[in-house]
Enzyme design. Structure first.
Site, PDB file in Angstrom:
ATOM      1  N   SER A   1       0.855  -1.184   0.000  1.00 59.24           N
ATOM      2  CA  SER A   1       0.000   0.000   0.000  1.00 59.24           C
ATOM      3  C   SER A   1       0.894   1.238   0.000  1.00 59.24           C
ATOM      4  CB  SER A   1      -0.922  -0.038   1.223  1.00 59.24           C
ATOM      5  OG  SER A   1      -1.723   1.135   1.279  1.00 59.24           O
ATOM      6  N   SER A   2       0.481   2.264   0.729  1.00 57.93           N
ATOM      7  CA  SER A   2       1.249   3.517   0.797  1.00 57.93           C
ATOM      8  C   SER A   2       0.822   4.285   2.042  1.00 57.93           C
ATOM      9  CB  SER A   2       0.945   4.366  -0.442  1.00 57.93           C
ATOM     10  OG  SER A   2       1.438   5.680  -0.266  1.00 57.93           O
TER      11      SER A   2
ATOM     12  N   TYR B   1      -4.783   7.468  -6.678  1.00 58.95           N
ATOM     13  CA  TYR B   1      -3.773   6.474  -6.259  1.00 58.95           C
ATOM     14  C   TYR B   1      -4.046   6.006  -4.833  1.00 58.95           C
ATOM     15  CZ  TYR B   1       0.886   4.949  -4.639  1.00 58.95           C
ATOM     16  OH  TYR B   1       1.937   4.270  -4.076  1.00 58.95           O
TER      17      TYR B   1
ATOM     18  N   LYS C   1      -5.012   2.333  -2.961  1.00 61.04           N
ATOM     19  CA  LYS C   1      -4.190   1.752  -1.895  1.00 61.04           C
ATOM     20  C   LYS C   1      -5.052   1.505  -0.652  1.00 61.04           C
ATOM     21  CE  LYS C   1       0.006   1.487  -3.720  1.00 61.04           C
ATOM     22  NZ  LYS C   1       0.513   0.168  -4.138  1.00 61.04           N
TER      23      LYS C   1
HETATM   24  N1  LIG Z   1       8.554   4.823  -3.882  1.00 60.55           N
HETATM   25  C1  LIG Z   1       7.630   5.292  -3.049  1.00 60.55           C
HETATM   26  O1  LIG Z   1       7.727   6.419  -2.509  1.00 60.55           O
HETATM   27  C2  LIG Z   1       6.447   4.427  -2.687  1.00 60.55           C
HETATM   28  C3  LIG Z   1       5.723   4.760  -1.532  1.00 60.55           C
HETATM   29  C4  LIG Z   1       4.631   3.991  -1.170  1.00 60.55           C
HETATM   30  C5  LIG Z   1       4.271   2.917  -1.943  1.00 60.55           C
HETATM   31  N2  LIG Z   1       4.980   2.617  -3.070  1.00 60.55           N
HETATM   32  C6  LIG Z   1       4.540   1.458  -3.844  1.00 60.55           C
HETATM   33  O2  LIG Z   1       5.610   0.551  -3.957  1.00 60.55           O
HETATM   34  C7  LIG Z   1       5.477  -0.191  -5.172  1.00 60.55           C
HETATM   35  C8  LIG Z   1       6.793  -0.140  -5.937  1.00 60.55           C
HETATM   36  O3  LIG Z   1       7.133   1.222  -6.193  1.00 60.55           O
HETATM   37  P1  LIG Z   1       8.626   1.648  -6.574  1.00 60.55           P
HETATM   38  O4  LIG Z   1       8.944   2.836  -5.773  1.00 60.55           O
HETATM   39  O5  LIG Z   1       9.516   0.486  -6.546  1.00 60.55           O
HETATM   40  O6  LIG Z   1       8.408   2.103  -8.106  1.00 60.55           O
HETATM   41  P2  LIG Z   1       9.435   2.057  -9.334  1.00 60.55           P
HETATM   42  O7  LIG Z   1      10.833   2.277  -8.869  1.00 60.55           O
HETATM   43  O8  LIG Z   1       8.855   2.990 -10.342  1.00 60.55           O
HETATM   44  O9  LIG Z   1       9.353   0.541  -9.875  1.00 60.55           O
HETATM   45  C9  LIG Z   1       8.119   0.077 -10.350  1.00 60.55           C
HETATM   46  C10 LIG Z   1       8.209  -1.399 -10.636  1.00 60.55           C
HETATM   47  O10 LIG Z   1       6.897  -1.860 -10.993  1.00 60.55           O
HETATM   48  C11 LIG Z   1       6.904  -2.356 -12.339  1.00 60.55           C
HETATM   49  N3  LIG Z   1       5.660  -1.937 -12.973  1.00 60.55           N
HETATM   50  C12 LIG Z   1       5.169  -0.700 -13.103  1.00 60.55           C
HETATM   51  N4  LIG Z   1       3.977  -0.737 -13.742  1.00 60.55           N
HETATM   52  C13 LIG Z   1       3.733  -2.031 -14.007  1.00 60.55           C
HETATM   53  C14 LIG Z   1       2.690  -2.733 -14.663  1.00 60.55           C
HETATM   54  N5  LIG Z   1       1.627  -2.094 -15.211  1.00 60.55           N
HETATM   55  N6  LIG Z   1       2.769  -4.082 -14.750  1.00 60.55           N
HETATM   56  C15 LIG Z   1       3.833  -4.729 -14.236  1.00 60.55           C
HETATM   57  N7  LIG Z   1       4.869  -4.139 -13.636  1.00 60.55           N
HETATM   58  C16 LIG Z   1       4.804  -2.801 -13.534  1.00 60.55           C
HETATM   59  C17 LIG Z   1       8.140  -1.772 -12.992  1.00 60.55           C
HETATM   60  O11 LIG Z   1       8.575  -2.611 -14.054  1.00 60.55           O
HETATM   61  P3  LIG Z   1       9.536  -2.036 -15.270  1.00 60.55           P
HETATM   62  O12 LIG Z   1      10.900  -1.820 -14.671  1.00 60.55           O
HETATM   63  O13 LIG Z   1       9.581  -3.138 -16.290  1.00 60.55           O
HETATM   64  O14 LIG Z   1       8.911  -0.775 -15.747  1.00 60.55           O
HETATM   65  C18 LIG Z   1       9.116  -1.759 -11.796  1.00 60.55           C
HETATM   66  O15 LIG Z   1       9.637  -3.039 -11.565  1.00 60.55           O
HETATM   67  C19 LIG Z   1       4.271   0.391  -5.902  1.00 60.55           C
HETATM   68  O16 LIG Z   1       3.130  -0.405  -5.640  1.00 60.55           O
HETATM   69  C20 LIG Z   1       4.104   1.750  -5.257  1.00 60.55           C
HETATM   70  O17 LIG Z   1       2.776   2.191  -5.336  1.00 60.55           O
HETATM   71  C21 LIG Z   1       6.066   3.333  -3.455  1.00 60.55           C
END
Ligand SMILES: NC(=O)c1ccc[n+]([C@@H]2O[C@H](COP(=O)([O-])OP(=O)(O)OC[C@H]3O[C@@H](n4cnc5c(N)ncnc54)[C@H](OP(=O)(O)O)[C@@H]3O)[C@@H](O)[C@H]2O)c1
Length: 250
Positions: A141-142, A155, A159
């Site tokens: 989630s977030s 978004y 979540k």
């Molecule tokens: N970073 C933050 O601040 C934060 C905070 C709270 C929650 N989150 C959550 O944590 C999770 C991961 O985020 P992150 O920060 O790691 O993001 P990220 O660095 O942008 O990485 C996103 C990952 O998800 C894959 N992806 C994106 N869209 C997709 C789709 N439609 N189908 C399959 N794979 C997909 C990407 O694959 P490719 O490399 O092939 O594009 C990559 O492996 C998400 O659910 C996000 O909502 C993140």
């Protein structure tokens, strides 16, 4: 022990970091990527260098028509490893959206629904036959589902929904001794949201100033928590929302 964890979106960011922490903890990892097969291949190499098994499979979580074929591909990897089941599924893959409530478009809302709610729902359902009794599901989630920052309505609403889904999954899968939890990261320095938290100094300082521990989160902050939550001894935790945000907006 069944060692295999499937992480959606393991090519970059948090999923990649989770995969490396889990490999160090002795888990084998199946990870997915949407576009960046090159990045996914590097993660596989890094996991193997740690002495664990790894495989990368393509998957667009926004396209549920792929899920049945994806489950077959997972089963083939398991068979190749002489295993019949997964220990854990981490529903991590996803993208964000920064848009005011008043101007968020229907197609943007639908896309976030497909990625952040429909996929954890239907993919978990599809993979249930491959998930071991006594296994785990961890949804991501977030912090934005608890506190409200303008521009995140669509978004954050999805979540919030996955947090409710988590409790129902925990209730209904408890009979198979599967524990289900949801991890809510705060703002973490990844490519997410165009890399704003990492690359925009003002945004980074804003996050730090609203965080009890005084900085923005790093991928290692989340990978370590995931490896810990999926450790054997934590099986009794189920149906819970765990926030790892360094104390954002307490
Ligand atoms: N970073 C933050 O601040 C934060 C905070 C709270 C929650 N989150 C959550 O944590 C999770 C991961 O985020 P992150 O920060 O790691 O993001 P990220 O660095 O942008 O990485 C996103 C990952 O998800 C894959 N992806 C994106 N869209 C997709 C789709 N439609 N189908 C399959 N794979 C997909 C990407 O694959 P490719 O490399 O092939 O594009 C990559 O492996 C998400 O659910 C996000 O909502 C993140």
């Amino acid at each position: 022990m069944n060692k295999i964890v499937l992480i959606t979106g393991g090519s970059r960011g948090l999923g990649k970091n989770m995969a490396l922490h889990l490999a160090r903890a002795g888990r084998d990892v199946i990870l997915t990527y949407r576009e960046r097969s090159d990045e996914a291949a590097k993660v596989v190499e890094a996991i193997e260098a740690l002495g664990a098994r790894a495989a990368a499979l393509p998957l667009d979580v926004a396209n549920s028509a792929q899920f049945a074929g994806f489950a077959d591909a997972v089963a083939q990897v398991l068979a190749g490893w002489q295993c019949s089941s997964l220990y854990a599924l981490v529903n991590n893959a996803g993208t964000g959206l920064h848009a005011p409530f008043a101007s968020t478009q229907e197609d943007q809302l639908d896309q976030l629904y497909r990625i952040h709610l429909k996929a954890p729902y239907l993919l978990s359902q599809m993979l249930l036959p491959l998930l071991a009794d006594g296994g785990r599901i961890l949804n991501i989630s977030s912090g934005l589902a608890r506190f409200s920052v303008p521009g995140a309505s669509a978004y954050a609403a999805m979540k919030g929904a996955v947090e409710v889904l988590t409790r129902y999954q925990a209730k209904e899968l408890g009979g198979r001794n599967i524990s289900v939890n949801v991890l809510a990261p705060g703002a973490i320095e990844t490519d997410f949201g165009g890399g704003r938290v990492r690359d925009d100094a003002a945004m980074n300082a804003f996050v730090a100033s609203n965080t009890a521990l005084g900085r923005a989160g790093l991928p290692d902050d989340i990978g370590a928590v995931v490896a810990s939550l999926l450790a054997e001894g934590n099986h009794w935790i189920t149906g819970q929302r765990i926030e790892a945000s360094g104390g954002m907006y307490l």
